[in-house]
Design an enzyme around this catalytic site. Structure first.
Site, PDB file in Angstrom:
ATOM      1  N   CYS A  74       0.863  -1.185   0.000  1.00  0.00           N
ATOM      2  CA  CYS A  74       0.000   0.000   0.000  1.00  0.00           C
ATOM      3  C   CYS A  74       0.896   1.231   0.000  1.00  0.00           C
ATOM      4  CB  CYS A  74      -0.888  -0.011   1.240  1.00  0.00           C
ATOM      5  SG  CYS A  74      -1.914   1.458   1.395  1.00  0.00           S
ATOM      6  N   CYS A 184      -0.584   3.541  -6.672  1.00  0.00           N
ATOM      7  CA  CYS A 184      -1.524   2.968  -5.702  1.00  0.00           C
ATOM      8  C   CYS A 184      -1.745   1.546  -6.163  1.00  0.00           C
ATOM      9  CB  CYS A 184      -2.838   3.745  -5.704  1.00  0.00           C
ATOM     10  SG  CYS A 184      -4.186   2.907  -4.833  1.00  0.00           S
TER      11      CYS A 184
HETATM   12  N1  DGL Z   1      -3.902   0.590  -2.241  1.00  0.00           N
HETATM   13  C1  DGL Z   1      -3.550   1.759  -1.549  1.00  0.00           C
HETATM   14  C2  DGL Z   1      -2.272   2.407  -2.067  1.00  0.00           C
HETATM   15  O1  DGL Z   1      -1.452   1.731  -2.673  1.00  0.00           O
HETATM   16  C3  DGL Z   1      -4.541   2.769  -1.070  1.00  0.00           C
HETATM   17  C4  DGL Z   1      -5.914   2.868  -1.573  1.00  0.00           C
HETATM   18  C5  DGL Z   1      -6.775   3.534  -0.512  1.00  0.00           C
HETATM   19  O2  DGL Z   1      -7.144   2.844   0.427  1.00  0.00           O
HETATM   20  O3  DGL Z   1      -7.039   4.739  -0.606  1.00  0.00           O
HETATM   21  O4  DGL Z   1      -2.043   3.565  -1.862  1.00  0.00           O
END
Ligand code: DGL
Length: 266
Positions: A74, A184
């Site tokens: 993440c 993301c």
């Molecule tokens: N998958 C996450 C990232 O790589 C975040 C998405 C979210 O929860 O806003 O930043």
């Protein structure tokens, strides 16, 4: 650390599953224990202290599952919390971050756009990454609030999504961006829709293979690569419905994933 122990993986939701095919291909014998905090997603608009405390709870849970290392799948957690988490925990933490360096190397126009959450793009760590690897190029930051929600709903291609992507990407494309960084982990699941809007001349960088290679290096360096020959198991713990998560996780990752409900975390 025991070499046969699983590797923990965490994300605000299902986005981090975009790393799993690369991780599983690079390290097929490793078992993965994935926490999808879908009940609290998205993280992208939450404050840094909440994200740090929640991530610490999840890492403690992964430690209790006996994990030998943790992969932060993440970018938002990495951007706002990884330094504090590394100070707090002894377990090795490998963290994804937007692939600005390879994008700059590939761009011909000298304009790169980073698509990520508002929280990631507003962080000091991303500013530092831009200064370190920007190499005098224009690095445009494109916050994409709401985009990860499409993936959490399993909506990977729809007229509404395409319209949203057009609104988000057009200003960067008009400024000459020829390389897009998916900053993301939810966004690789939207790659077809993003490519449709961006056009075939624009390159899209997905960092999953680089992260998988880094996980291998770190495990090899600490002598904790699983020496077994059997394929590892993938277990998913979700803070939203386990049944819904199992269905979506299988569809998104293309892998067999056993899903369970994440218990309340102390
Ligand atoms: N998958 C996450 C990232 O790589 C975040 C998405 C979210 O929860 O806003 O930043």
């Amino acid at each position: 650390m025991i070499a046969t122990a699983p590797i923990g993986v965490l994300d605000s939701g299902l986005g981090g599953l975009s790393l799993l095919p690369a991780l599983h291909a690079e390290l097929p014998q490793e078992s993965l224990c994935y926490v999808a905090d879908s009940g609290n997603a998205p993280y992208g608009d939450r404050c840094a202290s909440w994200i740090t405390e929640r991530s610490a709870q999840i890492i403690r849970f992964l430690e209790r599952q006996g994990c030998k290392a943790v992969v932060i799948a993440c970018n938002t957690i990495t951007a706002v919390a990884v330094e504090r988490l590394r100070r707090r925990f002894d377990i090795p933490i490998i963290a994804i971050e937007p692939a600005i360096k390879p994008a700059v190397a590939l761009s011909r126009s000298g304009v790169v756009a980073v698509l990520a959450t508002t929280r990631t793009l507003g962080s000091d760590s991303l500013q530092r990454l831009r200064e370190r690897h920007g190499d005098g190029r224009r690095i445009l930051f494109v916050p994409c609030p709401g985009l990860a929600d499409h993936v959490e709903r399993g909506e990977l291609h729809s007229p509404g999504l395409l319209a949203q992507l057009r609104d988000l990407l057009t200003p960067a494309l008009e400024q000459g961006a020829d390389t897009l960084v998916l900053g993301c982990t939810h966004y690789p699941f939207l790659i077809d829709a993003i490519a449709e809007v961006a056009g075939s001349q624009v390159r899209i960088i997905d960092p999953s293979p680089a992260v998988a290679a880094e996980v291998r290096r770190r495990l090899a360096a600490s002598g904790t690569l699983n020496p077994g020959r059997q394929r590892g198991r993938i277990t998913l713990w979700s803070s939203a419905s386990a049944a819904k998560s199992r269905h979506l996780a299988g569809r998104l990752s293309g892998l067999h994933v056993a899903a369970q409900l994440l218990p309340p975390l102390p």
